[in-house]
Write a protein that holds these residues in place. Structure first.
Motif, PDB file in Angstrom:
ATOM      1  N   UNK A  87      39.711  73.485  26.586  1.00 17.96           N
ATOM      2  CA  UNK A  87      38.906  72.328  26.204  1.00 17.96           C
ATOM      3  C   UNK A  87      37.422  72.646  26.332  1.00 17.96           C
ATOM      4  N   UNK A  88      37.046  73.329  27.401  1.00 21.86           N
ATOM      5  CA  UNK A  88      35.644  73.698  27.571  1.00 21.86           C
ATOM      6  C   UNK A  88      35.198  74.605  26.429  1.00 21.86           C
ATOM      7  N   UNK A  89      36.042  75.538  26.053  1.00 18.68           N
ATOM      8  CA  UNK A  89      35.719  76.448  24.947  1.00 18.68           C
ATOM      9  C   UNK A  89      35.622  75.664  23.643  1.00 18.68           C
ATOM     10  N   UNK A  90      36.538  74.712  23.436  1.00 18.44           N
ATOM     11  CA  UNK A  90      36.498  73.896  22.221  1.00 18.44           C
ATOM     12  C   UNK A  90      35.232  73.055  22.164  1.00 18.44           C
ATOM     13  N   UNK A  91      34.845  72.488  23.282  1.00 17.67           N
ATOM     14  CA  UNK A  91      33.621  71.679  23.334  1.00 17.67           C
ATOM     15  C   UNK A  91      32.412  72.547  23.010  1.00 17.67           C
TER      16      UNK A  91
END
Length: 155
Positions: A65-69
């Motif tokens: 999720x952090x990478x997607x954000x």
């Protein structure tokens, strides 16, 4: 209390044994809850282990999720930059295709680059037609000659 001298080994052993018994009772009393504490420690250790596994699963689940954000924020930044470049290019009379060629980190530098590039781009002024685009509908005696001249092709 008066002091009594110890005269035999049995008296000394009895006094020492009494002292050892008192010490043992004291230790038993002091550590009487040792088994309960041991159970609590094992329970807390098990809970801690399960919480650690839950935390690690959550970290694995939300790591992407952090990478997607981060990816989405970079895309948004790219779209905003492209939109700003297009706006500045059109304001300075540059063709839409040249908007991507503008270079700069902020709006001021993009405007300066667009003004510089606009100086090199030739603006197309409308060229008036060489002959009258309206057909000759006149019925005078020279209309046939005018029609002939209009239809001549130059070499």
């Amino acid at each position: 209390m008066t002091f009594k001298t110890i005269e035999t080994q049995e008296e000394l052993d009895q006094i020492i044994q009494g002292r050892l018994d008192r010490q043992k009772e004291s230790l038993v009393k002091q550590y009487s809850d040792y088994d309960d504490l041991k159970k609590q420690v094992s329970t807390l250790t098990n809970e801690n282990t399960s919480l650690q596994s839950t935390i690690s699963k959550s970290k694995e689940k939300y790591a992407d999720y952090d990478q997607n954000i981060e990816n989405l924020n970079s895309k948004i930044s790219g779209y905003e930059t492209a939109n700003l470049k297009t706006k500045i290019a059109l304001e300075n009379g540059l063709p839409y295709d040249l908007a991507d060629r503008l270079v700069g980190d902020d709006e001021e530098s993009l405007k300066a680059d667009a003004e510089r590039l606009a100086g090199f781009v030739k603006k197309d002024d409308p060229v008036p037609p060489l002959k009258d685009p309206e057909p000759n509908t006149g019925s005078d005696e020279n209309s046939a000659y005018k029609n002939l001249i209009d239809n001549l092709e130059g070499e």
